[in-house]
Design an enzyme around this catalytic site. Sequence first.
Site, mmCIF file in Angstrom:
data_model
loop_
_atom_site.group_PDB
_atom_site.id
_atom_site.type_symbol
_atom_site.label_atom_id
_atom_site.label_comp_id
_atom_site.label_asym_id
_atom_site.label_seq_id
_atom_site.Cartn_x
_atom_site.Cartn_y
_atom_site.Cartn_z
ATOM 1 N N SER A 116 25.799 26.664 3.111
ATOM 2 C CA SER A 116 26.337 25.190 3.162
ATOM 3 C C SER A 116 27.825 25.728 3.523
ATOM 4 O O SER A 116 28.602 26.608 2.962
ATOM 5 C CB SER A 116 26.465 24.898 1.457
ATOM 6 O OG SER A 116 26.727 23.516 1.747
ATOM 7 N N GLU A 117 28.296 24.991 4.645
ATOM 8 C CA GLU A 117 29.343 25.431 5.318
ATOM 9 C C GLU A 117 30.592 25.236 4.500
ATOM 10 O O GLU A 117 31.833 25.445 5.169
ATOM 11 C CB GLU A 117 29.542 24.821 6.670
ATOM 12 C CG GLU A 117 29.641 23.195 6.891
ATOM 13 C CD GLU A 117 28.266 22.530 6.917
ATOM 14 O OE1 GLU A 117 27.258 23.080 6.485
ATOM 15 O OE2 GLU A 117 28.194 21.424 7.413
ATOM 16 N N ASN A 118 30.609 24.468 3.271
ATOM 17 C CA ASN A 118 31.820 24.259 2.457
ATOM 18 C C ASN A 118 32.171 25.733 1.796
ATOM 19 O O ASN A 118 33.213 25.531 1.124
ATOM 20 C CB ASN A 118 31.755 23.031 1.727
ATOM 21 C CG ASN A 118 30.408 23.152 0.725
ATOM 22 O OD1 ASN A 118 29.615 23.523 1.222
ATOM 23 N ND2 ASN A 118 30.793 22.616 -0.357
#
Lengths: 232, 218
Positions: free
Chosen positions: B46-48
Amino acid sequence: MKKVVKNADEAIADIRSGTTLMLGGFGLCGIPENAIEALTRADVKELTCISNNAGVDDFGIGLLLQQKKVRKMIASYVGENAEFERQLLSGELEVELIPQGTLATRCMAAGYGMPAVFTPAGVGTEVAQGKEVRRFGDKDYLLEYAFEADFALVKAWKGDTAGNLVFHATARNFNPLMAMAGRVTIAEVEELVPAGQLNPDEIHTPGIYVHRIFQGVNYEKRIEQRTVRAKA
Amino acid sequence: MALTKEQIARRIARELQDGYYVNLGIGIPTLVANYIPEGIEVVLQSENGLLGMGPFPLEGEEDPDLINAGKQTITTLPGSVFFDSALSFGMIRAGKVDLTVLGAMEVSDQGDIANWKIPGKMVKGMRGAMDLVASARNIIVAMMHTNPKGESKLLPACTLPLTGIRCVKKIVTELAVLDITPEGFLLLERAPGVSVEDIRSRTAGRLVVKGEVPEMVV
């Protein structure tokens, strides 16, 4: 060395109109709630805000937008905010949308003392307009400059009196990067402890990057998309 | 018969291989996580700032500090790790993520993708999409073959502002599975009961059909 300040109002007291601010957080996760609230009470306007998102209508940076304190917003995503859209369409607010990784990396470059970086994000798109393109190997990259920000406002889970910070879960996001990038970095923490109580092996942001730190209060930690699964 | 969104996700899940690190976009791509084949272990990025994204939490166990890139509450799994946004896009840029699945408004027959902006209508931002498409080694697009007006989304050239150029490798729609090749969209599979002519009539870009095109196993 005294980095600890009493509260958010004291921490942001010298932020003036026209300043460029970085604000940590992804959506409403890990945002500097106390510092934003203090800014709503302060006599500042014409701010340039660098933040991944612009909050929602009644929380986060949305509170500053409501009061028309923001002149320019640099972000990767500004949905979820009707007031933002209204000000944008009416021309009251300037916005620069940039890729999320580029936003993060421009903060990182500032914190590492590098004037610029090359990234392939946005090559061949409108993001590339006016930017230097350099080919390395068989791929094109855009030259992107390190951000310059007068203040960085970040939120950590724990911090100590030496300014060292530890983040929790995905509330880390842009916070350590912006902490490194601000000329003056203001950190608010859920738990402020005396120096020596954090394990040096487990600190995420070294205190050298943090100029002011305070114990935050009354965290709301609003959830934007509460999603649950049924018990099996 | 056209596939449902769940069936599109299930078909894409068959592209997963054991040990893959995978980034799933918002919408149909998120559903792919529900159909990971037995015996295959993949790690969701998840790119966060998370590797090892787990399922949604049980009611009462939500942690506001633990969300995915769609801002939904999630959980971790054994082996999960958190990191900052620069490291997150560092691993994406360095090609460590094996597969990216994302939605699109338009894809061209050269693999260009448009999925972030409709001038005058939707101008909310690109989030991590431009970084992902510029660097991912393998990109699969999950989308409907046509837009709500019935117009093809598989075009000779994108008309909307681009997210990235020459990057999409494969497309799975409710009608077909197609690869992007130098000759155009290569038709690999048809949805059950959907004819090559049905697909051709809804594909505005160059469509390449070689021999018999098998029906998808759904």
